[in-house]
Write an enzyme that holds these catalytic residues in place. Sequence first.
Site, PDB file in Angstrom:
ATOM      1  N   ALA A  75       0.901  -0.980   0.200  1.00 21.18           N
ATOM      2  CA  ALA A  75      -0.040   0.243  -0.132  1.00 21.18           C
ATOM      3  C   ALA A  75       1.101   0.985   0.095  1.00 21.18           C
ATOM      4  O   ALA A  75       0.211   2.270  -0.416  1.00 21.18           O
ATOM      5  CB  ALA A  75      -0.759  -0.066   1.256  1.00 21.18           C
ATOM      6  N   THR A  76       2.236   1.319   0.406  1.00 20.34           N
ATOM      7  CA  THR A  76       3.227   2.926   0.429  1.00 20.34           C
ATOM      8  C   THR A  76       3.351   2.500  -1.374  1.00 20.34           C
ATOM      9  O   THR A  76       3.670   3.935  -1.624  1.00 20.34           O
ATOM     10  CB  THR A  76       4.053   2.410   1.078  1.00 20.34           C
ATOM     11  OG1 THR A  76       3.779   1.731   2.599  1.00 20.34           O
ATOM     12  CG2 THR A  76       4.903   3.429   1.364  1.00 20.34           C
ATOM     13  N   ASN A 155      -6.419   3.468  10.498  1.00 18.98           N
ATOM     14  CA  ASN A 155      -5.732   2.082  10.928  1.00 18.98           C
ATOM     15  C   ASN A 155      -5.247   2.181  12.237  1.00 18.98           C
ATOM     16  O   ASN A 155      -5.333   1.554  13.007  1.00 18.98           O
ATOM     17  CB  ASN A 155      -4.384   2.460  10.273  1.00 18.98           C
ATOM     18  CG  ASN A 155      -3.321   3.818  10.350  1.00 18.98           C
ATOM     19  OD1 ASN A 155      -3.869   4.879   9.391  1.00 18.98           O
ATOM     20  ND2 ASN A 155      -2.255   4.453  11.034  1.00 18.98           N
ATOM     21  N   GLN A 183      -6.968  -0.453   5.066  1.00 20.59           N
ATOM     22  CA  GLN A 183      -7.789  -1.551   6.344  1.00 20.59           C
ATOM     23  C   GLN A 183      -9.572  -1.825   6.069  1.00 20.59           C
ATOM     24  O   GLN A 183      -9.737  -2.147   7.116  1.00 20.59           O
ATOM     25  CB  GLN A 183      -7.508   0.119   7.331  1.00 20.59           C
ATOM     26  CG  GLN A 183      -6.173  -0.156   8.049  1.00 20.59           C
ATOM     27  CD  GLN A 183      -5.563  -0.972   9.387  1.00 20.59           C
ATOM     28  OE1 GLN A 183      -6.160  -2.345   8.917  1.00 20.59           O
ATOM     29  NE2 GLN A 183      -4.315  -1.437   9.411  1.00 20.59           N
ATOM     30  N   HIS A 205      -1.229  -7.913   2.814  1.00 24.84           N
ATOM     31  CA  HIS A 205      -0.833  -8.340   4.631  1.00 24.84           C
ATOM     32  C   HIS A 205      -1.780  -7.489   5.355  1.00 24.84           C
ATOM     33  O   HIS A 205      -1.624  -8.067   6.463  1.00 24.84           O
ATOM     34  CB  HIS A 205       0.665  -8.119   5.060  1.00 24.84           C
ATOM     35  CG  HIS A 205       1.431  -6.514   5.346  1.00 24.84           C
ATOM     36  ND1 HIS A 205       1.841  -6.260   6.256  1.00 24.84           N
ATOM     37  CD2 HIS A 205       1.095  -5.960   4.034  1.00 24.84           C
ATOM     38  CE1 HIS A 205       1.185  -4.852   6.496  1.00 24.84           C
ATOM     39  NE2 HIS A 205       1.325  -4.563   5.244  1.00 24.84           N
ATOM     40  N   THR A 244       9.062  -6.533 -12.256  1.00 25.45           N
ATOM     41  CA  THR A 244       8.306  -8.080 -12.391  1.00 25.45           C
ATOM     42  C   THR A 244       7.678  -8.783 -12.218  1.00 25.45           C
ATOM     43  O   THR A 244       7.596  -8.250 -10.437  1.00 25.45           O
ATOM     44  CB  THR A 244       9.238  -9.695 -12.409  1.00 25.45           C
ATOM     45  OG1 THR A 244      10.852  -8.673 -13.332  1.00 25.45           O
ATOM     46  CG2 THR A 244       9.472 -10.660 -12.638  1.00 25.45           C
ATOM     47  N   CYS A 331       7.760   5.525  20.199  1.00 27.67           N
ATOM     48  CA  CYS A 331       9.463   5.950  20.371  1.00 27.67           C
ATOM     49  C   CYS A 331       9.594   6.627  19.799  1.00 27.67           C
ATOM     50  O   CYS A 331      10.858   6.835  18.782  1.00 27.67           O
ATOM     51  CB  CYS A 331       9.584   4.870  21.430  1.00 27.67           C
ATOM     52  SG  CYS A 331       9.478   4.394  23.381  1.00 27.67           S
TER      53      CYS A 331
HETATM   54  C1  PLP Z   1      -0.787  -0.763   6.615  1.00 30.20           C
HETATM   55  C2  PLP Z   1      -0.418   0.713   5.682  1.00 30.20           C
HETATM   56  C3  PLP Z   1       0.084   1.191   4.772  1.00 30.20           C
HETATM   57  C4  PLP Z   1       1.432   0.829   3.866  1.00 30.20           C
HETATM   58  O1  PLP Z   1       1.247  -1.085   3.667  1.00 30.20           O
HETATM   59  P1  PLP Z   1       2.388  -1.466   2.861  1.00 30.20           P
HETATM   60  O2  PLP Z   1       1.376  -2.572   2.943  1.00 30.20           O
HETATM   61  O3  PLP Z   1       2.692  -1.930   4.317  1.00 30.20           O
HETATM   62  O4  PLP Z   1       3.342  -0.660   2.595  1.00 30.20           O
HETATM   63  C5  PLP Z   1      -0.849   1.944   4.281  1.00 30.20           C
HETATM   64  N1  PLP Z   1      -2.067   2.584   4.919  1.00 30.20           N
HETATM   65  C6  PLP Z   1      -2.613   1.953   6.002  1.00 30.20           C
HETATM   66  C7  PLP Z   1      -3.695   2.912   5.793  1.00 30.20           C
HETATM   67  C8  PLP Z   1      -1.875   1.310   6.432  1.00 30.20           C
HETATM   68  O5  PLP Z   1      -2.465   0.454   7.098  1.00 30.20           O
END
Ligand code: PLP
Length: 407
Positions: A75-76, A155, A183, A205, A244, A331
Amino acid sequence: MSKPIQIYLDYNSTTPCDPRVVDAMLPYFYDIPGNAASRSHPFGWQAEEAVDYGREQIANLLAVDSKEIIFTSGATESDNLALKGAFEMYARKGNHIITLTTEHKAVLDSCKKIEKMGGEVTYLDVEEDGLVDLAKLEAAIKPNTIMISIMWANNETGVIQPMKAIGDLCAKHGILFMTDATQAVGKIKTHPKELGIHLMAFTSHKMYGPKGVGALFVNRKNPRVKVTSQLDGGGHERGMRSGTLNVPGIVGFGKAAEIAMQEMEQDAARLRVLRDKLESAFKDQIEEVYVNGNVDHRMPHVTNISFKHVEGEGLMMTFNQNIAVSSGSACTSASLEPSYVLIALGLGDDLAVSSIRFSLGRFTTEEEIDKAIELISTGVNHMRDLSPIWEMYKEGVDLDAVVWTEH
Ligand SMILES: *Cc1c(COP(=O)(O)O)cnc(C)c1O
């Protein structure tokens, strides 16, 4: 020696991979090793077939065309691609983007970069319950606005934004609607086309699939949306994302989507009961407990709770051998930084750093919830017994009026 109790209540950080997903993936590491882009031999064809099938399973979950799914590493990357890619693609139309202060860092930091690239970004504050105010959102739209980016479900708090109303607003003003739905996908119904969403980022994930694979939904008709690729290379994924494809990852992601489609409703109903049990137990048994965020527009498996005058990181240390949760503070090098999401909800630093996020999931059991209630209540009482601030509070001292000396 008995195994220590280990209760995982941090599903918003990552979910375990469903064993059925693992089974589906296994053949694609050794038996079927092809590159889905190899067009000239059966190894490649088999891999391509597997990718097509995974894409289909994911498209079904979202009720979209499989051509509208672009695979990424997570998602990043999807957030980066959607925001920066649309900013570049639609530069002629304008350079202004509207988002919320409570977005994930992947969105906020992409927006920061866009500002450096000459863009203009409005970071809108949310209301005290975490929801966006639609009138304020509409008032922020300008002639050069090209896109609104608002996450589906937060999140940290699980708060769900009014997606349909935001989609209508975007349609009315002819601007793109991008959402980070990480989420929400696989947990509640997420059909972007019904809501006027043009771009939607999500990841495997967080929905019982493997790590390292994600996707971006890109609306293909009415309007035909495109984003400028952020990676140069082989021109995979309709030219929007070179590289790929992660074949086993996509197979697992697809299987996870298929399972979600079949099971998310039952999962949600069951988890809502357990989440509510956890929340009521704390409210009934412990003083000064606050639930953060709107409780009516919220994911069914999440609760974010502040135990006043109990610092969350310290509280977690009383049970973190047995229970995994997240606290509302990070932290940083030297200090305890309260969560910017909770601060945006108007919580003071004290309540923000005393918060804990509980996120339940498919493998959470009622026994685990009962045990968590017991261990955490004990932890809170223990921390408060040791706390001079709690003692002062109990003696009726007005803590806001106390002048604390620096040292
Ligand atoms: C976990 C999360 C991401 C990042 O997802 P990744 O697949 O770990 O890069 C982005 N946005 C939200 C809201 C998330 O909870």
